[in-house]
Enzyme design. Structure first.
Site, PDB file in Angstrom:
ATOM      1  N   SER A 239       0.852  -1.193   0.000  1.00 18.00           N
ATOM      2  CA  SER A 239       0.000   0.000   0.000  1.00 18.00           C
ATOM      3  C   SER A 239       0.887   1.242   0.000  1.00 18.00           C
ATOM      4  CB  SER A 239      -0.919   0.004   1.220  1.00 18.00           C
ATOM      5  OG  SER A 239      -0.163   0.151   2.418  1.00 18.00           O
ATOM      6  N   LYS A 240       0.254   2.413   0.049  1.00 18.37           N
ATOM      7  CA  LYS A 240       0.994   3.670  -0.033  1.00 18.37           C
ATOM      8  C   LYS A 240       2.047   3.818   1.054  1.00 18.37           C
ATOM      9  CE  LYS A 240      -2.595   6.345  -2.405  1.00 18.37           C
ATOM     10  NZ  LYS A 240      -3.498   7.513  -2.329  1.00 18.37           N
ATOM     11  N   ARG A 241       1.799   3.218   2.203  1.00 19.62           N
ATOM     12  CA  ARG A 241       2.767   3.397   3.303  1.00 19.62           C
ATOM     13  C   ARG A 241       4.107   2.713   3.010  1.00 19.62           C
ATOM     14  NH1 ARG A 241      -0.680  -0.546   5.058  1.00 19.62           N
ATOM     15  NH2 ARG A 241       0.234  -2.540   5.671  1.00 19.62           N
ATOM     16  N   HIS A 242       4.140   1.829   2.010  1.00 18.37           N
ATOM     17  CA  HIS A 242       5.375   1.138   1.676  1.00 18.37           C
ATOM     18  C   HIS A 242       6.231   1.908   0.672  1.00 18.37           C
ATOM     19  CE1 HIS A 242       2.807  -2.323   3.030  1.00 18.37           C
ATOM     20  NE2 HIS A 242       3.894  -2.495   3.749  1.00 18.37           N
ATOM     21  N   GLY A 243       5.766   3.064   0.253  1.00 21.26           N
ATOM     22  CA  GLY A 243       6.544   3.853  -0.702  1.00 21.26           C
ATOM     23  C   GLY A 243       5.847   3.941  -2.041  1.00 21.26           C
TER      24      GLY A 243
END
Length: 467
Positions: A239-243
């Site tokens: 998801s977005k939190r992984h970059g």
């Protein structure tokens, strides 16, 4: 049989990195077998589908080098054909008109839940006499098998068995006559001649329902291969939190297309212990049996390592073009012809151990900069009265020596011996004078790339430094 695979993204946003891996797997499987790789844009959701998203998908595919055969297919354009299949099934008695309203369906499910029964909707219209049909809106539903099992023979997941009493009579046409996505996918795959459906395992449950349409129409089933989704390094769904998530973000970060292809191929697929390989090797080696059942974890350190290896392997001219494209997508100033030519000349001493293009361009600073050099603080410390005096002694030798590595090293070593100093004492000032930086490629590589005239001009400029 000619192998035909397809990639079928929905144009509701950028090309997700997980989607790019699915496209790559389809591309590799087809290309390695002399087959066809097709591209279909699943744009039936008119509210969420946008031309901008379609363009982003096409740009991402082009950057990755995943070329497709034939024209891009628009699923929306094929809607009349999808509807015709539903009407054919209706005429054959394999589908039926269902007049149940949303309120009636909701009431059925509430009652079933209260009685502890399955809430899977069973339409009272499945076997109704057409003479009893009201003059009212209806959907068209397929007649699902009601007993026995459906077995999805999957090349990655193995045989997956589903009880048919868990399948509902899926809607094929909405009450406004438009086809649903599940019908459109099957008809498009059949019409496009798709032999292998390679897609994310989030579609695995759809396979049993889509198989109903194939079987009702008497069509040959494709070979299914449902691949696990990507996870982040923490083991959770990517998801977005992984970059970065969109393919174009990775281009803008300075990764090479070859590096991304190599890394994505290794995400969930393996060929022995091979980590770094060419496209030709990947096409030759790739098979469905090498895909694992467990989700692969996206790891930036591994990406950097593989990308670095691919940059080192790359053709210099091709690398130059890709770097210029990188500068364009990041809105950086374009290179002049002289800078571009110099970059290619220098590539041999730049591309080893460069993680990505920003790293390579930093190493290329000496060839991209212009006189007068902007000497950074760390390099400036190397240009003191003593070191400038030594550079002044070296310069006349460079004006007459043959411009080869051996001759340049011999001239530099002679100066070091005369002053009884190690080469490191000369290398620092030379880096400062030639590049304005303390960390650079080899001073001899810089001299060879810059040429005699530019090298001497930069040394003369350093002689005049205000210390």
């Amino acid at each position: 049989m000619t192998v035909v695979t397809r990639f079928a993204p929905s144009p509701t946003g950028f090309l997700h990195i997980g989607g790019a891996r699915t496209a790559l797997f389809n591309w590799l499987y087809a290309r390695g077998r002399g087959g066809k790789f097709l591209l279909r844009i699943e744009d039936t959701d008119r509210e969420r589908s946008t031309p901008e998203a379609t363009d982003a998908i096409l740009r991402g595919m082009a950057w990755l080098g995943l070329d497709h055969d034939g024209d891009v297919v628009s699923q929306f354009d094929n809607a009349p054909r999808h509807a015709q299949v539903a009407h054919d099934l209706l005429a054959q008695g394999k589908a039926y008109k269902c007049f149940s309203t949303q309120d009636e369906i909701a009431a059925f499910r509430e009652a079933a839940k209260a009685d502890g029964r399955s809430t899977l909707f069973r339409s009272p219209w499945r076997d109704a006499d057409a003479a009893t049909h009201p003059d009212a809106p209806f959907v068209v539903r397929i007649k699902a098998p009601q007993d026995g099992t459906t077995v999805i023979r999957d090349q990655v997941q193995g045989d997956v068995t589903i009880r048919n009493d868990q399948l509902d009579d899926m809607v094929l046409l909405r009450s406004d006559g438009t086809p649903v996505y599940m019908l459109a996918v099957v008809v498009d795959d059949y019409d496009m001649g798709v032999t292998h459906v390679i897609r994310g395992d989030d579609h695995l449950n759809n396979a049993a329902r889509q198989m109903m349409i194939y079987q009702a129409m008497g069509w040959t089933l494709p070979t299914y291969a449902h691949i696990p989704l990507l996870h982040g390094a923490d083991g959770k769904k990517l998801s977005k939190r992984h970059g970065a998530l969109g393919v174009e973000e990775y281009q803008a970060m300075g990764y090479s297309a070859a590096g991304m292809r190599n890394y994505l191929a290794r995400l969930g697929w393996s060929h022995g212990d091979d980590e770094v390989f060419t496209d030709a090797q990947a096409k030759d080696w790739f098979d469905l049996g090498g895909i694992g059942k467990s989700p692969a974890r996206f790891d930036f350190k591994k990406l950097d390592s593989i990308n670095s290896a691919q940059v080192a392997m790359a053709d210099d001219a091709a690398l130059r073009q890709e770097i210029e494209a990188f500068l364009a997508v990041t809105d950086a100033a374009p290179l002049s012809q002289a800078q571009s030519d110099g970059l290619e000349r220098a590539m041999y001493c730049l591309k080893e151990r460069a993680k990505h293009f920003p790293d390579l361009l930093e190493k290329a600073h000496f060839i991209l900069t212009k006189r007068p050099l902007d000497v950074d603080a760390k390099a400036a410390k190397q240009l003191n009265a003593v070191s400038i005096g030594i550079l002044k002694e070296l310069t006349p030798h460079l004006q007459t020596v043959s411009w080869s590595r051996d001759a340049l090293e011999e001239a530099a070593n002679a100066i070091c011996e005369a002053h009884e100093i190690g080469f490191g004492k000369l290398a620092g000032p030379l880096r400062a004078a030639l590049a304005g930086r303390a960390v650079t490629p080899s001073v001899f590589d810089m001299m060879l790339v810059l040429g005699r005239d530019e090298t001497i001009a930069r040394l003369n400029e350093a002689h005049a430094a205000d210390i």
